[in-house]
Scaffold this motif. Sequence first.
Motif, PDB file in Angstrom:
ATOM      1  N   GLY A  60       0.818  -1.206   0.000  1.00  0.00           N
ATOM      2  CA  GLY A  60       0.000   0.000   0.000  1.00  0.00           C
ATOM      3  C   GLY A  60       0.851   1.255   0.000  1.00  0.00           C
ATOM      4  N   MET A  61       1.939   1.226   0.778  1.00  0.00           N
ATOM      5  CA  MET A  61       2.851   2.368   0.808  1.00  0.00           C
ATOM      6  C   MET A  61       3.489   2.572  -0.559  1.00  0.00           C
ATOM      7  N   ILE A  62       3.870   1.472  -1.194  1.00  0.00           N
ATOM      8  CA  ILE A  62       4.473   1.557  -2.532  1.00  0.00           C
ATOM      9  C   ILE A  62       3.463   2.108  -3.537  1.00  0.00           C
ATOM     10  N   LEU A  63       2.215   1.650  -3.458  1.00  0.00           N
ATOM     11  CA  LEU A  63       1.180   2.167  -4.371  1.00  0.00           C
ATOM     12  C   LEU A  63       0.941   3.665  -4.157  1.00  0.00           C
ATOM     13  N   LEU A  64       1.008   4.130  -2.914  1.00  0.00           N
ATOM     14  CA  LEU A  64       0.851   5.566  -2.651  1.00  0.00           C
ATOM     15  C   LEU A  64       1.996   6.357  -3.278  1.00  0.00           C
ATOM     16  N   ILE A  65       3.206   5.834  -3.203  1.00  0.00           N
ATOM     17  CA  ILE A  65       4.353   6.503  -3.829  1.00  0.00           C
ATOM     18  C   ILE A  65       4.195   6.513  -5.350  1.00  0.00           C
ATOM     19  N   VAL A  66       3.781   5.373  -5.914  1.00  0.00           N
ATOM     20  CA  VAL A  66       3.541   5.298  -7.362  1.00  0.00           C
ATOM     21  C   VAL A  66       2.444   6.281  -7.765  1.00  0.00           C
ATOM     22  N   SER A  67       1.429   6.409  -6.938  1.00  0.00           N
ATOM     23  CA  SER A  67       0.343   7.346  -7.210  1.00  0.00           C
ATOM     24  C   SER A  67       0.860   8.784  -7.280  1.00  0.00           C
ATOM     25  N   MET A  68       1.752   9.136  -6.359  1.00  0.00           N
ATOM     26  CA  MET A  68       2.326  10.485  -6.374  1.00  0.00           C
ATOM     27  C   MET A  68       3.189  10.690  -7.617  1.00  0.00           C
ATOM     28  N   ILE A  69       4.000   9.697  -7.960  1.00  0.00           N
ATOM     29  CA  ILE A  69       4.909   9.810  -9.098  1.00  0.00           C
ATOM     30  C   ILE A  69       4.133   9.914 -10.413  1.00  0.00           C
ATOM     31  N   THR A  70       3.062   9.129 -10.541  1.00  0.00           N
ATOM     32  CA  THR A  70       2.296   9.093 -11.794  1.00  0.00           C
ATOM     33  C   THR A  70       1.156  10.113 -11.832  1.00  0.00           C
ATOM     34  N   LYS A  71       1.136  11.019 -10.879  1.00  0.00           N
ATOM     35  CA  LYS A  71       0.075  12.040 -10.798  1.00  0.00           C
ATOM     36  C   LYS A  71      -1.310  11.389 -10.783  1.00  0.00           C
ATOM     37  N   GLN A  72      -1.467  10.387  -9.954  1.00  0.00           N
ATOM     38  CA  GLN A  72      -2.706   9.671  -9.677  1.00  0.00           C
ATOM     39  C   GLN A  72      -3.244   8.841 -10.830  1.00  0.00           C
ATOM     40  N   GLN A  73      -2.368   8.271 -11.653  1.00  0.00           N
ATOM     41  CA  GLN A  73      -2.843   7.284 -12.622  1.00  0.00           C
ATOM     42  C   GLN A  73      -3.401   6.082 -11.860  1.00  0.00           C
ATOM     43  N   ILE A  74      -2.765   5.770 -10.756  1.00  0.00           N
ATOM     44  CA  ILE A  74      -3.342   4.867  -9.750  1.00  0.00           C
ATOM     45  C   ILE A  74      -3.735   5.798  -8.624  1.00  0.00           C
ATOM     46  N   GLY A  75      -5.000   5.800  -8.254  1.00  0.00           N
ATOM     47  CA  GLY A  75      -5.492   6.780  -7.286  1.00  0.00           C
ATOM     48  C   GLY A  75      -4.963   6.571  -5.878  1.00  0.00           C
ATOM     49  N   TYR A  76      -4.960   7.653  -5.109  1.00  0.00           N
ATOM     50  CA  TYR A  76      -4.556   7.576  -3.708  1.00  0.00           C
ATOM     51  C   TYR A  76      -5.466   6.616  -2.933  1.00  0.00           C
ATOM     52  N   GLY A  77      -6.738   6.608  -3.281  1.00  0.00           N
ATOM     53  CA  GLY A  77      -7.691   5.731  -2.591  1.00  0.00           C
ATOM     54  C   GLY A  77      -7.330   4.267  -2.737  1.00  0.00           C
ATOM     55  N   ASP A  78      -6.871   3.879  -3.925  1.00  0.00           N
ATOM     56  CA  ASP A  78      -6.454   2.495  -4.152  1.00  0.00           C
ATOM     57  C   ASP A  78      -5.279   2.136  -3.247  1.00  0.00           C
ATOM     58  N   GLY A  79      -4.303   3.032  -3.181  1.00  0.00           N
ATOM     59  CA  GLY A  79      -3.147   2.808  -2.303  1.00  0.00           C
ATOM     60  C   GLY A  79      -3.547   2.740  -0.844  1.00  0.00           C
ATOM     61  N   MET A  80      -4.464   3.625  -0.445  1.00  0.00           N
ATOM     62  CA  MET A  80      -4.918   3.630   0.947  1.00  0.00           C
ATOM     63  C   MET A  80      -5.656   2.341   1.303  1.00  0.00           C
ATOM     64  N   ILE A  81      -6.467   1.847   0.386  1.00  0.00           N
ATOM     65  CA  ILE A  81      -7.197   0.603   0.661  1.00  0.00           C
ATOM     66  C   ILE A  81      -6.227  -0.566   0.806  1.00  0.00           C
ATOM     67  N   ILE A  82      -5.245  -0.668  -0.079  1.00  0.00           N
ATOM     68  CA  ILE A  82      -4.256  -1.743   0.028  1.00  0.00           C
ATOM     69  C   ILE A  82      -3.455  -1.579   1.323  1.00  0.00           C
ATOM     70  N   LEU A  83      -3.117  -0.350   1.668  1.00  0.00           N
ATOM     71  CA  LEU A  83      -2.405  -0.080   2.915  1.00  0.00           C
ATOM     72  C   LEU A  83      -3.217  -0.553   4.116  1.00  0.00           C
ATOM     73  N   ILE A  84      -4.474  -0.193   4.159  1.00  0.00           N
ATOM     74  CA  ILE A  84      -5.341  -0.556   5.282  1.00  0.00           C
ATOM     75  C   ILE A  84      -5.611  -2.060   5.304  1.00  0.00           C
ATOM     76  N   MET A  85      -5.709  -2.681   4.136  1.00  0.00           N
ATOM     77  CA  MET A  85      -5.919  -4.129   4.102  1.00  0.00           C
ATOM     78  C   MET A  85      -4.764  -4.873   4.769  1.00  0.00           C
ATOM     79  N   GLY A  86      -3.599  -4.245   4.801  1.00  0.00           N
ATOM     80  CA  GLY A  86      -2.450  -4.829   5.494  1.00  0.00           C
ATOM     81  C   GLY A  86      -2.685  -4.999   6.987  1.00  0.00           C
ATOM     82  N   LEU A  87      -3.643  -4.256   7.528  1.00  0.00           N
ATOM     83  CA  LEU A  87      -4.005  -4.433   8.943  1.00  0.00           C
ATOM     84  C   LEU A  87      -4.792  -5.724   9.159  1.00  0.00           C
ATOM     85  N   TYR A  88      -5.411  -6.220   8.107  1.00  0.00           N
ATOM     86  CA  TYR A  88      -6.300  -7.378   8.213  1.00  0.00           C
ATOM     87  C   TYR A  88      -5.662  -8.682   7.745  1.00  0.00           C
ATOM     88  N   ILE A  89      -4.884  -8.616   6.662  1.00  0.00           N
ATOM     89  CA  ILE A  89      -4.379  -9.849   6.065  1.00  0.00           C
ATOM     90  C   ILE A  89      -2.868  -9.780   5.862  1.00  0.00           C
TER      91      ILE A  89
END
Length: 123
Positions: A60-89
């Motif tokens: 999730g942290m990596i996706l958030l960095i990619v989101s910043m680099i690509t100017k949200q081609q992958i949205g911040y929300g996607d990165g946040m969800i993957i980040l938060i899912m790390g709390l569960y699985i």
Amino acid sequence: MYKIAHICLIIILGVICVFDIKRKKIPVYMLIILAAAGIISNFTVGEFDIEKRIIAMLPGMILLIVSMITKQQIGYGDGMIILIMGLYIDIDDILSIVLSSFLLSSIAAIILMTVFKKKKNFE
């Protein structure tokens, strides 16, 4: 307890999915609820391993960095969800989910571009 947490995760992710499809935005309060529930469920189980959770949150942290680099081609929300899912699985499941979603997205993009003649930047 983990089964209850996973069921709650699936339900909340379903609701977030509907918001994302309809509005192209994920409500921040839902992310906060999801994160808080993940933290609470980890502490109530009594097997909370901070190192294991941080490792599971790395994609999730990596996706958030990619989101910043690509100017949200992958949205911040996607990165946040993957980040938060790390709390569960665990990290293995997170990586499986992320790689599966990339594969399915690629297949859908190929179908849209070849069969339906959509442009590269179609949303």
